[in-house]
Design an enzyme around this catalytic site. Sequence first.
Site, PDB file in Angstrom:
ATOM      1  N   GLY A  68       0.815  -1.214   0.000  1.00 45.67           N
ATOM      2  CA  GLY A  68       0.000   0.000   0.000  1.00 45.67           C
ATOM      3  C   GLY A  68       0.843   1.255   0.000  1.00 45.67           C
ATOM      4  O   GLY A  68       0.330   2.347  -0.235  1.00 45.67           O
ATOM      5  N   GLU A  69       2.159   1.109   0.246  1.00 43.98           N
ATOM      6  CA  GLU A  69       3.011   2.302   0.156  1.00 43.98           C
ATOM      7  C   GLU A  69       2.998   2.779  -1.295  1.00 43.98           C
ATOM      8  O   GLU A  69       3.118   1.988  -2.219  1.00 43.98           O
ATOM      9  CB  GLU A  69       4.453   1.977   0.566  1.00 43.98           C
ATOM     10  CG  GLU A  69       4.620   1.678   2.050  1.00 43.98           C
ATOM     11  CD  GLU A  69       4.761   0.198   2.347  1.00 43.98           C
ATOM     12  OE1 GLU A  69       4.165  -0.610   1.606  1.00 43.98           O
ATOM     13  OE2 GLU A  69       5.455  -0.123   3.317  1.00 43.98           O
ATOM     14  N   TYR A 129       1.684  -2.075  12.339  1.00 47.45           N
ATOM     15  CA  TYR A 129       2.832  -1.228  12.707  1.00 47.45           C
ATOM     16  C   TYR A 129       2.509  -0.316  13.905  1.00 47.45           C
ATOM     17  O   TYR A 129       3.381   0.121  14.625  1.00 47.45           O
ATOM     18  CB  TYR A 129       3.171  -0.297  11.533  1.00 47.45           C
ATOM     19  CG  TYR A 129       4.161  -0.805  10.516  1.00 47.45           C
ATOM     20  CD1 TYR A 129       4.445  -2.159  10.366  1.00 47.45           C
ATOM     21  CD2 TYR A 129       4.823   0.099   9.682  1.00 47.45           C
ATOM     22  CE1 TYR A 129       5.348  -2.587   9.405  1.00 47.45           C
ATOM     23  CE2 TYR A 129       5.728  -0.323   8.726  1.00 47.45           C
ATOM     24  CZ  TYR A 129       5.987  -1.670   8.591  1.00 47.45           C
ATOM     25  OH  TYR A 129       6.881  -2.075   7.639  1.00 47.45           O
ATOM     26  N   ARG A 162       7.787   5.064   8.804  1.00 47.65           N
ATOM     27  CA  ARG A 162       6.382   4.641   8.702  1.00 47.65           C
ATOM     28  C   ARG A 162       5.794   4.240  10.056  1.00 47.65           C
ATOM     29  O   ARG A 162       4.653   3.823  10.155  1.00 47.65           O
ATOM     30  CB  ARG A 162       6.257   3.470   7.729  1.00 47.65           C
ATOM     31  CG  ARG A 162       6.595   3.816   6.299  1.00 47.65           C
ATOM     32  CD  ARG A 162       6.863   2.559   5.484  1.00 47.65           C
ATOM     33  NE  ARG A 162       8.054   1.865   5.975  1.00 47.65           N
ATOM     34  CZ  ARG A 162       8.498   0.691   5.504  1.00 47.65           C
ATOM     35  NH1 ARG A 162       7.829   0.083   4.550  1.00 47.65           N
ATOM     36  NH2 ARG A 162       9.583   0.136   6.003  1.00 47.65           N
ATOM     37  N   HIS A 194       8.999  -4.718  14.040  1.00 43.49           N
ATOM     38  CA  HIS A 194       9.565  -4.314  12.750  1.00 43.49           C
ATOM     39  C   HIS A 194      10.628  -3.260  13.022  1.00 43.49           C
ATOM     40  O   HIS A 194      10.346  -2.208  13.584  1.00 43.49           O
ATOM     41  CB  HIS A 194       8.456  -3.739  11.854  1.00 43.49           C
ATOM     42  CG  HIS A 194       8.962  -2.917  10.716  1.00 43.49           C
ATOM     43  ND1 HIS A 194       9.036  -3.401   9.431  1.00 43.49           N
ATOM     44  CD2 HIS A 194       9.422  -1.637  10.671  1.00 43.49           C
ATOM     45  CE1 HIS A 194       9.523  -2.440   8.648  1.00 43.49           C
ATOM     46  NE2 HIS A 194       9.768  -1.365   9.375  1.00 43.49           N
ATOM     47  N   ASP A 286       8.916 -12.447   5.297  1.00 41.50           N
ATOM     48  CA  ASP A 286       8.165 -11.209   5.037  1.00 41.50           C
ATOM     49  C   ASP A 286       7.262 -11.429   3.812  1.00 41.50           C
ATOM     50  O   ASP A 286       6.982 -10.502   3.051  1.00 41.50           O
ATOM     51  CB  ASP A 286       9.114 -10.029   4.821  1.00 41.50           C
ATOM     52  CG  ASP A 286       8.504  -8.693   5.220  1.00 41.50           C
ATOM     53  OD1 ASP A 286       7.405  -8.681   5.795  1.00 41.50           O
ATOM     54  OD2 ASP A 286       9.131  -7.659   4.937  1.00 41.50           O
TER      55      ASP A 286
END
Length: 388
Positions: A68-69, A129, A162, A194, A286
């Site tokens: 989605g980045e 996150y 982020r 992360h 990942d």
Amino acid sequence: MKLIRNIEVYAPEKLGVKDVLIAGGKICKIGENLEISPCLDVEVIDGSGKILLPGFIDCHVHVLGGGGEGGFANRTPEATLSGLTRYGITTVVGCLGTDGIGRHVEGLIAKVKGLNAQGITAYAYTGSYEIPVHTVTDSIVKDIMMIEEVLGVGEIAISDHRSSQPSFEAFAKVCADSRLGGILSGKAGIINIHLGDSPRCMDLIEQVIAETEIPATQFLPTHVNRNAMLFDKAVEYAKNGGAVDFTGNEDIDYWETICDEVRVSTGIKRMLDEGVDSDLITISSDGQGSLPIFKDGQFMGMGVGCSSCLLKEVKECITRENIPLEIAIKPITSNPAKILKLENKGRIAEGMDADFCIMTQELDIDTVIAKGQIMVENGEIMVRGNFE
Ligand code: ZN
């Protein structure tokens, strides 16, 4: 019932050539020349010349998709059953990442339940996150206690542009809640972290360990090989008893040219040489996470992480660094099982779940068995998820 005959077993420690009897999805008996009553209906698999390993555990996969980045067009697809089993994965731990809004924990738990129903074993971390953490029940403790599949919280981002830039107090509270949920449910209550590429590296984790009663065993930081500076810190962290998760890479020769990511095999060899306990190292893929691709400095588009890198990294540990198979295989079998308290996983022993990879002498996948069911046979997918 299935009987695998005359196969060289790595449990992960080397057990020699054995017969392995499977019934009801469990390993019933390991021995030599096992006698089976003719009245029993047993499928015999000839393991001559082959190697039996525990089924692989991929402990950090964006099973619901991630990314989605750069915009909605860059959302990555969900994991599929055969997209995991074809690479030997029989246990997966799902997580959300950067996007905790367009993806949510309810969807993640549903996906994990689906993978379990399809025949492998799947767990999840609650959250993404972000802090405050998005949960199903509005409580990290309650999610871990009351949702069977939830092992802990993650992947909580720190030292990354982020991340939600959590304060020490906010971060410590999340760690405390995950620990409490783990204690009350008999689970690991792991905080999967992360790590971004900022110079703050693992500072927040180290501060929690130093200033609170929460021990290092509560954490599993990932992406420790993201860059050389972070990796140096991770070596010291692991020497002090902290578990660390390497992120595998299918094409490290490409990535080494554009950033200073540490090759997994090189990094593991260094940790072992510096005296890190070989039980503390895991490798995850990942998987389904987004990988921006550049060519001659130009952004070319997004790639998607894949569980295929786990076996590739293990092979490199053996071929490039001369790490013995019984050690090289631990980061994707017994180590994640132990760190995440997956009681019946990661080892070949009587009473454990019948999760196996039957390998050729070249360490290519021949057959994959999950909970006693053949998922891949002679390299061919035998069980597909619905709509695959
Ligand atoms: Zn991450």
